[in-house]
Design a protein around this motif. Sequence first.
Motif: not given
Length: 749
Positions: A596-611
């Motif tokens: 779902e969009p909210d789940t994808l956004q959490k993954q996006a946030d995690h990618c941002n943090d790790r980047r």
Amino acid sequence: MKGYNDSPDVIIEAQFDDSDSEDGHSSTQNVLVDGVKKLSVCVHDKGKEDADALVTKEESTSTSQDTRASPEKSLQRSAKVVYISEKKHSRAATGFLKLLADKNSELFRKYALFSPSDHRVPRIYVPLKDCPQDFVTRPKDYANTLFICRIVDWKEDSNFALGQLAKSLGQAGEIEPETEGILTEYGVDFSDFSSEVLDCLPQGLPWTIPPEEFSKRRDLRKDCIFTIDPSTARDLDDALSCKPLADGNFEVGVHIADVSYFVPEGSPLDKVAAERATSVYLVQKVVPMLPRLLCEELCSLHPMSDKLTFSVIWTLTPEGKILGEWFGRTIIRSCTKLSYEHAQSMIESPTEKIPEEELPPISPEHTSEEVHRAVLNLHKIAKELRKQRFVDGALRLDQLKLAFTLDHETGLPQGCHIYEYRDSNNLDALLKGSCSPAAERTRVSLERLVEEFMLLANMAVAHKTHRTFPERALLRRHPPPQTKMLNDLMEFCDQMGLPMDFSSAGALNKSLTETFGDDKYSLARKEVLTNMCSRPMQMALYFCSGVLQDQAQFRHYALNVPLYTHFTSPIRRFADVLVHRLLATALGYRELPDMEPDTLQKQADHCNDRRMASKRVQELSTGLFFAILVKESGPLESEAMVLGVLNQAFDVLVLRYGVQKRIYCNALPLRSHHFQRVGKKPELTLVWEPEDMEQEPVRQVVTIFSLVEVVLQAETTALKYSAILKRPGTEGLLGLQHHEERADSGQLD
């Protein structure tokens, strides 16, 4: 801290930058620039100053002077932390063990004091039972031993946190212990992949493409497709093709390793890749996101080997105008692996046949002339694409960046050189030996050729996935610069008489390109101003299109495009794997991912943090190796340009090495120094103590954009180095040590 509940805990401004080329700038180093940025902390106890406070005397004085000068601009917004919603910091720190000072206290019998290397982390009480058995009786034996400690609690009424000693890393100042400490602090998983993860990989080697894949994919194995990478590259995740058409146009293809084929959704391999989110690049090695069998073998587009790919193929005019495009899963067989040097020799000899012995092996189905023509055509189209991008308002803020040559046996740095160059920048040659190896210029030229087509592919995939899934596209946005910092920079440029236009990304790029000449002083000034312009820039972010309502926020400021994503590096970025899956769904290859969009956004946030963590680790690795180089090979001399002036110190950009340092007046043999503002420009007058009593004192005026000679030299503290100013008119080095208390002042260089 009881009784002070209404006062703010910390007043601090932090600036994080992303450093990918598509984000407009390529370094995240921070420096305090007078009038642009201040760091301060709140001291609660009267008459007491924390040894780790971030305020230095000169900054405090400068701030008070600014307050008197313009009270309306000196108001400091403050806030109090009331709740921690998510713990993102690893709670781990590297540092040193010390005995507590009061030997008669109850605490002395229970705890040791852990002093973190990062002064933003509090000092920590650790139980003596966690410490080496003979630590209490022989504390000096461990004075140079680096430990990792994890914070487990921090009581509201204590200045010190409580922690557990996790590990002894080894001797401070050595590469591997320091590197492990950096990785641990920033939560980088550098452990070996588990057997459960490795079991997800193809077991029967050598692996071959299953026959059913040929019916599902476009077969491009007969096409002239090749890679262009550094000669040492092993993870080849992109390849190019360029076929001339009868009507004078070209069929140009970008072919990306189909990593998602090997990473089943929901598998242990998928979970660990999602958690790591990115490969982490250190000076001496890479911490991979995926097992090496995938990175360097199964997915890597090695020549003369059938590989699974995801392709974007356009029909382009010679000017780079798109007439048509196609997306799809493909099978390719790269005909050769070109290094940057190979491709550059082809570009520099457009009409001459390159001798076979000077080229890598080429598959018998294709000729070197065919590859040569394709490289020349790609080069011409890339130049047109690049020119049009900047006409359309793109921005690029390249900054000086270091690369090292390492000793093969010891791993220690033997030397370094500047890594990034402008198209017409000969600053390196002007800096008396800072040296620009021909290979480095070649690298940049060819990187830009490849980059243009990668950008084109990323934009094409962004539009395709967003058209198909307007609520579930994983995109990448780059917000405009921070308003206050940009306004401060505009005011600074106005004060300095610089005709800079900050109205848009394109206007800023044009100003930086056209304002400065080609002489040494102008080029150095451009470096400094480019550095300053990167400060207001915000970090580019992954996001789910269904979470942001305003499509104006989708824009990418630096590229000046409405939609952008990452598609071209799935071997090293998990966001690209997610985009591959989404594109495969858009093309009917698979079902929509269960996200779902909210789940994808959490993954996006995690990618941002790790980047961001990855970028910071990369910077710290570079800083570590440069500090070792200064220690082993220093002192090092260079010209530097002043980029900020305080009343008892000034900041410089060391041009030969691209590092920023603060030079303190009390570290120099001065008779006196005087700070004043001439109009609105800060000015520091240094009066040098004469070397000969019969000589007159030498006066030196330091202002922003002054060119000065500096010396970088190691301090007695492990892996710290300082910058000092060379006495005007002298050839030798100043034999001065930087004041040792600076090492523990909490000053963030």
